[in-house]
Design an enzyme around this catalytic site. Structure first.
Site, PDB file in Angstrom:
ATOM      1  N   GLU A  50     -10.686   1.301  -4.469  1.00 20.29           N
ATOM      2  CA  GLU A  50     -10.459   2.966  -4.027  1.00 20.29           C
ATOM      3  C   GLU A  50      -9.431   3.599  -5.232  1.00 20.29           C
ATOM      4  O   GLU A  50      -8.789   4.354  -4.828  1.00 20.29           O
ATOM      5  CB  GLU A  50      -9.970   3.226  -2.820  1.00 20.29           C
TER       6      GLU A  50
ATOM      7  N   ASP B 275       0.858  -1.131   0.025  1.00 21.30           N
ATOM      8  CA  ASP B 275       0.079  -0.012  -0.003  1.00 21.30           C
ATOM      9  C   ASP B 275       0.886   0.948   0.144  1.00 21.30           C
ATOM     10  O   ASP B 275       2.258   0.956   0.147  1.00 21.30           O
ATOM     11  CB  ASP B 275      -0.817  -0.036   1.259  1.00 21.30           C
TER      12      ASP B 275
ATOM     13  N   HIS C 118      -3.830   2.558  -4.710  1.00 25.41           N
ATOM     14  CA  HIS C 118      -3.086   2.440  -3.444  1.00 25.41           C
ATOM     15  C   HIS C 118      -1.473   2.125  -3.682  1.00 25.41           C
ATOM     16  O   HIS C 118      -1.121   1.131  -3.246  1.00 25.41           O
ATOM     17  CB  HIS C 118      -3.619   1.377  -2.552  1.00 25.41           C
TER      18      HIS C 118
HETATM   19  C1  ACM Z   1     -10.997  -0.988   1.955  1.00 21.18           C
HETATM   20  O1  ACM Z   1     -11.254  -0.903   2.756  1.00 21.18           O
HETATM   21  N1  ACM Z   1     -10.506   0.194   1.180  1.00 21.18           N
HETATM   22  C2  ACM Z   1     -11.254  -2.188   1.195  1.00 21.18           C
END
Ligand code: ACM
Length: 683
Positions: free
Chosen positions: A323, A190, A267
């Site tokens: 996201e 991440d 991410h």
């Molecule tokens: C998440 O909580 N972005 C999967």
């Protein structure tokens, strides 16, 4: 009766009451599917002589595990007459159908654990260990026939926001096994740091694994930069391949599969920090998405995954998908060219195309892709893809109805980064209020859910933005993981929170004794006191005229919410009305001019959710609804930079008479400027 005899009788009575409750309490977590009490007891004499009737491939690892355990001393029986504990691999029709199921029979003459599979023998042993821990050396005779409700019983750990070492992971694996949890989802990459050695790309662990900022918060509030591992400011870490092998082996011995996650295409700020050419040209600052028009992005991911697959035998490989911002793709010439070539009408379709491509790559290697529920956006996904439903249950329901396997992990029940008790006194957490009872009450596959046979199971996620230490991670896991285990394993029939809580109290105390820093359930404060009983005051049931509309995402009870007597929970999503746009202005009509001595409303500040206390509150009254007299102006002095949640009242007290009460709260104008209030109280 003299006083001494009375006292003795009372003591005996209470001792019997204690032993009666012990006798009938199936103390095991997760609660077994069926328990039948039998006459008598089995008395354990250590070392407990065991025998395993199973092929070597099962008997060998089980024997090693039994002999390596620290809780109950065992030894292999010398002859068949000495056996006190017999394990039997068997396919007798009366045994549970699942290879994870087992039958544990405790009789005065001995104990037998029978199962169709190695995992079932292991789980029978876990149950026996819990009985032993509770009853000591004299275990009441009983027959337990047990099997799991779901195949996927998962815990997740984010090792990017903060890194947790191999020892910590193996310690949690041991607790997981005792709870019959069987999937550890490791969120390995991440923006806050890359955490796995990849031979092909040493920069990932030379630089992308190290950031400036010991905690995520420092890094996030700072310039979000990375550095070389030998930089004195370097914070972070990663697992070497050897450490990953050790984690996987430890998990395997405990019948747990480690599911790795490599985030794609969002991410990925840490990847772009070392390979900027993988981002879209001209992308905005802070963009964390790989360029989907660039073949090099796919080559990168496939090379990483090739090494990941060598390390993790898991049939399931998680590739994120959550996201991702489409902003850079929408204006990137390479992404636009790709969209034109592939006939994709939107950046969402582009992401969907990319995820399908990755899914095909994994399928060709004999693995199944898992992704967060965003992978459903923008088009179809390969039939075998597993969807993890986190943005509520909707994604999971949609995917299951369309025939995809799903793992339910909705934020409202399964995000263990939220507060488990009073947010004002708990250590800082992310957002939301998720007490034990709420986790326990979750049903991942209710009877009316279309496609419920596709629910593989349930998982709790631990995102670690606000969890900088191993102690804090354990605090957030336990005892909530006990409730999760029961949701994942036990039949939904017969659930009883009060009864579970007794077992959870006992189990929490044992976990703390065993060195796990579990939240002290015995000291739980519980739900916000104001919210426990309906409030009584002059404005209850009175109509409210809204000068500013409430936001559709947080309506609470709609037009009646602010005078329904129902106060908000610790959770800002429960009974709090949300306003966006700079102010709350509402006028309550009391129906007639009345004497008043108090007007007050509560607000929340919750930094991580961008909810703020008002900068100023103005309270005015009127007899006719046209001419208003100002009663009070209240300025807020609570610091905006305070990250801890706070619940505060803003009001007036005095002596007056009025029919209309106008309450205005002005936002501080900070990002979003959310204001949340639950009731206009007039007395
Ligand atoms: C998440 O909580 N972005 C999967």
């Amino acid at each position: 009766m003299n006083r001494l005899r009375l006292l003795t009788a009372l003591l005996l009575l209470s001792a019997c009451a204690a032993c009666a409750s012990k006798e009938t309490s199936p103390i095991v977590i997760p609660r077994p599917a069926s328990v039948q009490e039998l006459p008598g007891h089995f008395t354990i004499r250590e070392p407990l002589a065991f025998a395993i009737e199973a092929p070597d491939s099962v008997a060998g690892p089980l024997s090693a595990l039994l002999r390596g355990g620290a809780i109950l001393c065992v030894e292999e029986a010398a002859g068949s007459g000495d056996v006190a504990l017999r394990f039997r691999l068997d396919d007798a029709p009366e045994l549970p159908a699942s290879e994870e199921g087992y039958r544990l029979a405790v009789r005065p003459e001995g104990i037998e654990i029978a199962s169709r599979g190695a995992a079932g023998l292991f789980y029978g042993w876990q149950t026996l260990l819990q009985l032993h821990a509770y009853y000591g050396g004299r275990i009441p005779a009983r027959e337990i026939v047990d099997e799991p409700r779901f195949a996927w019983r998962g815990l997740h750990l984010d090792v990017s926001r903060h890194f947790f070492d191999k020892e910590f992971v193996c310690k949690q694996l041991r607790m997981m096994a005792s709870l019959k949890l069987n999937r550890l989802h490791l969120h390995l990459t991440d923006g806050a740091g890359w955490r796995i050695e990849i031979d092909r790309f040493p920069l990932l662990t030379e630089v992308a694994a190290w950031r400036v900022g010991a905690t995520w918060k420092e890094w996030w509030m700072g310039d979000r930069s990375y550095c070389r591992r030998d930089d004195p400011r370097a914070a972070g870490g990663y697992y070497t391949k050897e450490e990953i092998r050790e984690i996987v082996a430890c998990a395997d011995s405990l019948h747990i599969t480690v599911v790795p996650e490599i985030e794609f295409p969002g991410h990925s700020e840490e990847v772009l920090a070392v390979f900027p050419e993988l981002g879209c040209p001209g992308r905005p600052d802070g963009c964390g998405e790989l360029c989907l028009g660039n073949e090099a992005s796919f080559r990168f991911l496939e090379r990483v995954l090739t090494e990941v697959l060598e390390l993790f035998p898991s049939a399931y490989i998680h590739v994120g998908g959550d996201e991702a911002s489409t902003a850079a793709w929408a204006s990137c010439p390479r992404c636009r060219a790709r969209m034109a070539r592939e006939g994709l009408k939107s950046p969402e379709e582009l992401q969907n195309w990319a995820m399908r491509r990755v899914g095909r790559f994994l399928e060709a290697q004999g693995r199944t892709m898992v992704g967060w529920d965003e992978i459903l956006d923008g088009g179809d996904i390969p039939a075998r893809t597993v969807v993890m439903s986190w943005r509520g249950e909707e994604g999971g329901r949609k995917a299951a109805a369309a025939g995809h396997d799903v793992v339910m992990t909705p934020g409202g029940y399964c995000y263990f980064d939220g507060y488990q008790d009073n947010p004002m006194t708990e250590p800082q957490a992310f957002s939301g209020y998720l007490p034990l009872w709420k986790v326990y009450g979750y049903d991942p596959a209710p009877a009316d859910m279309p496609g419920r046979e596709h629910v593989l199971g349930v998982q709790a996620n631990l995102w670690t933005e606000y969890i900088p230490t191993p102690e804090q991670a354990e605090y957030m896991y336990y005892p909530r993981a006990f409730a999760l285990a029961e949701v994942a394993w036990s039949p939904v029939e017969g659930r009883d929170y009060d009864e579970f809580r007794q077992r959870a109290l006992w189990r929490t105390a044992r976990a703390r004794e065993a060195g796990y820093n579990a939240f002290d359930l015995a000291a739980e404060q519980g739900e916000r006191p104001e919210s426990r009983e309906p409030a009584e005051h002059l404005a209850v049931g009175c109509p409210v005229a809204y000068g500013t509309p409430w936001h559709r995402s947080y309506p609470a009870g709609g037009a009646e919410a602010l005078t329904d007597g129902l106060r908000g929970s610790w959770s800002y999503a429960t009974r709090w009305q949300g306003f966006l746009g700079g102010a709350v202005e509402v006028t309550v009509d009391l129906g007639a001019v009345k004497p008043i001595r108090e007007v007050t409303a509560d607000f929340i500040q919750w930094y991580s959710a961008w909810i703020w206390l008002p900068a100023r509150v103005e309270i005015a009254v009127s007899d006719d609804g046209a001419d208003f007299r100002q009663l009070a102006t209240v300025e807020n002095d609570y610091p905006v930079e305070e990250h801890r949640p706070v619940y505060r009242s803003f009001g007036w007290t005095g002596e007056d008479r009025a029919r209309f009460v106008r309450y205005r709260a002005l936002s501080n104008g900070r990002s979003g400027g959310w204001l949340f209030t639950d009731e206009i109280v007039v007395r």
